[in-house]
Design a protein around this motif. Structure first.
Motif, mmCIF file in Angstrom:
data_model
loop_
_atom_site.group_PDB
_atom_site.id
_atom_site.type_symbol
_atom_site.label_atom_id
_atom_site.label_comp_id
_atom_site.label_asym_id
_atom_site.label_seq_id
_atom_site.Cartn_x
_atom_site.Cartn_y
_atom_site.Cartn_z
ATOM 1 N N MET A 124 0.816 -1.212 0.000
ATOM 2 C CA MET A 124 0.000 0.000 0.000
ATOM 3 C C MET A 124 0.852 1.265 0.000
ATOM 4 N N SER A 125 2.138 1.138 0.322
ATOM 5 C CA SER A 125 3.009 2.318 0.321
ATOM 6 C C SER A 125 3.655 2.546 -1.040
ATOM 7 N N TRP A 126 3.294 1.697 -2.016
ATOM 8 C CA TRP A 126 3.909 1.779 -3.348
ATOM 9 C C TRP A 126 3.062 2.654 -4.269
ATOM 10 N N GLY A 127 3.692 3.216 -5.272
ATOM 11 C CA GLY A 127 2.984 3.995 -6.287
ATOM 12 C C GLY A 127 3.262 5.474 -6.167
ATOM 13 N N GLU A 128 2.866 6.215 -7.194
ATOM 14 C CA GLU A 128 3.027 7.667 -7.198
ATOM 15 C C GLU A 128 1.739 8.307 -7.724
ATOM 16 N N PRO A 129 0.910 8.867 -6.822
ATOM 17 C CA PRO A 129 1.124 8.948 -5.380
ATOM 18 C C PRO A 129 0.893 7.591 -4.710
ATOM 19 N N PRO A 130 1.485 7.380 -3.527
ATOM 20 C CA PRO A 130 1.343 6.082 -2.859
ATOM 21 C C PRO A 130 -0.107 5.797 -2.477
ATOM 22 N N LYS A 131 -0.470 4.525 -2.562
ATOM 23 C CA LYS A 131 -1.847 4.133 -2.242
ATOM 24 C C LYS A 131 -2.190 4.439 -0.785
ATOM 25 N N GLU A 132 -1.193 4.401 0.096
ATOM 26 C CA GLU A 132 -1.458 4.632 1.516
ATOM 27 C C GLU A 132 -2.004 6.036 1.764
ATOM 28 N N ARG A 133 -1.587 6.991 0.954
ATOM 29 C CA ARG A 133 -2.069 8.359 1.142
ATOM 30 C C ARG A 133 -3.582 8.428 0.938
ATOM 31 N N LEU A 134 -4.065 7.882 -0.171
ATOM 32 C CA LEU A 134 -5.500 7.907 -0.439
ATOM 33 C C LEU A 134 -6.251 7.048 0.570
ATOM 34 N N ALA A 135 -5.658 5.913 0.980
ATOM 35 C CA ALA A 135 -6.304 5.048 1.969
ATOM 36 C C ALA A 135 -6.523 5.790 3.277
ATOM 37 N N LEU A 136 -5.518 6.517 3.739
ATOM 38 C CA LEU A 136 -5.645 7.256 4.990
ATOM 39 C C LEU A 136 -6.586 8.446 4.837
ATOM 40 N N GLN A 137 -6.556 9.094 3.694
ATOM 41 C CA GLN A 137 -7.504 10.176 3.448
ATOM 42 C C GLN A 137 -8.941 9.659 3.521
ATOM 43 N N LEU A 138 -9.191 8.521 2.878
ATOM 44 C CA LEU A 138 -10.528 7.935 2.892
ATOM 45 C C LEU A 138 -10.948 7.552 4.308
ATOM 46 N N ALA A 139 -10.056 6.874 5.036
ATOM 47 C CA ALA A 139 -10.383 6.459 6.399
ATOM 48 C C ALA A 139 -10.658 7.674 7.282
#
Length: 309
Positions: free
Chosen positions: A109-124
């Motif tokens: 989830m920390s991979w990608g640009e932008p990283p998937k973790e950013r959107l995951a935490l924004q959603l949560a």
């Protein structure tokens, strides 16, 4: 309007203040959204969501005959004057909803640009805010190869800081076993509610058994699959050595047009299988790119998918 302050959520090694993610105007707009529950889930506390139960709240629902011991305050004296019979007013009971947020915190989830973790935490963070602002309850579970962390249900706007602080402390590392993590949630189950799973779904053992278990626990499930732009449409050319971010396994490839076409076909089949599984079981499903503008996702895509209203 309640506005949490001083909370920092870390994305990909950088501290980002919540105020930078949700400006005041956006939070005001967020408060007008509501999580759509296709099945009415009743909670324990008085809230803003209507329950099929008839209680003693503010909105009239029906009458019934008076029985010994009923509260005299709810007798309809106008009806008594007309019929000389005693009737008791019934009202719609307002109940809170329990939202369980399951966020995938594995290394992928920390991979990608932008990283998937950013959107995951924004959603949560956003779903926590809109539910708690509506006086629903929110629990948060971090999932990797097991249930990595758990925040017990919070309620009311005073819980927003605590929910966001919990999210700020999450670390994205390790491998993925969504089935195991979701099964372990059974130890903390607080009855029926809505379960929101935020993940790339790149779990070697799948996620289906875990989701079936959530439904057994009377959860109405929503799955948000987050993929990085490079996962959706890779633009590799030439020879590459690919490294699995979780297992460390490596593979050398020659990124030819034929190979990329085969990859896209594999991804399409994977997505379609996930979508079909969710459709058959009455589960909400949406796949989005981590590059999707957040306001567009919250204010357009999720309402269009019937997840928010």
């Amino acid at each position: 309007m309640f506005h949490p302050s001083g909370v920092t959520i870390k994305f990909a090694g950088m501290g980002v203040n919540v105020k930078d993610l949700f400006d005041e105007d956006f939070l005001k707009r967020l408060e007008h959204l509501r999580l759509v529950s296709r099945k009415m889930r009743t909670g324990k506390n008085s809230g803003e969501r209507r329950s099929p139960l008839k209680g003693q709240s503010v909105e009239f629902a029906d009458f019934r005959n008076y029985s010994s011991g009923d509260d005299f305050r709810y007798i309809d004296w106008n009806s008594y004057a007309r019929t000389e019979k005693l009737f008791v007013k019934l009202f719609m009971e307002e109940q809170d909803l329990l939202l369980n947020i399951f966020i995938d915190v594995s290394k992928s989830m920390s991979w990608g640009e932008p990283p998937k973790e950013r959107l995951a935490l924004q959603l949560a963070a956003a779903f926590s805010y809109l539910a708690l602002a509506a006086y629903d309850r929110v629990a948060i579970a971090a999932c990797s190869e097991q249930l990595a962390a758990y925040q017990a249900p919070l309620r009311g706007k005073t819980g927003i800081d605590q929910a966001w602080t919990f999210l700020a402390q999450l670390s994205f590392a390790g491998s993925t076993n969504l089935n195991q993590a979701l099964l372990e949630y059974g130890r903390f189950s607080r009855g029926p509610g809505v379960a929101l799973l935020i993940s790339d779904l790149l779990s070697p053992h799948g996620f289906q058994d875990g989701v079936k278990f959530l439904q057994y626990l009377r959860q109405e499930v929503i799955v948000l699959q987050l993929l990085a732009p490079e996962e959706i449409n890779p633009t590799l050319h030439g020879d590459w050595r690919l490294l699995d971010s979780e297992s460390g396994e490596s593979r050398e490839i020659s990124a030819s047009p034929r190979l990329l076409k085969a990859y896209r076909k594999k991804l399409d089949d994977f997505t379609e299988a996930n979508r079909d599984f969710c459709f058959r079981r009455g589960i909400g499903f949406l796949q989005v790119s981590s590059a999707t503008p957040f306001e567009e996702l919250l204010l357009q895509l999720l309402p269009r998918a019937g997840i928010l209203a």
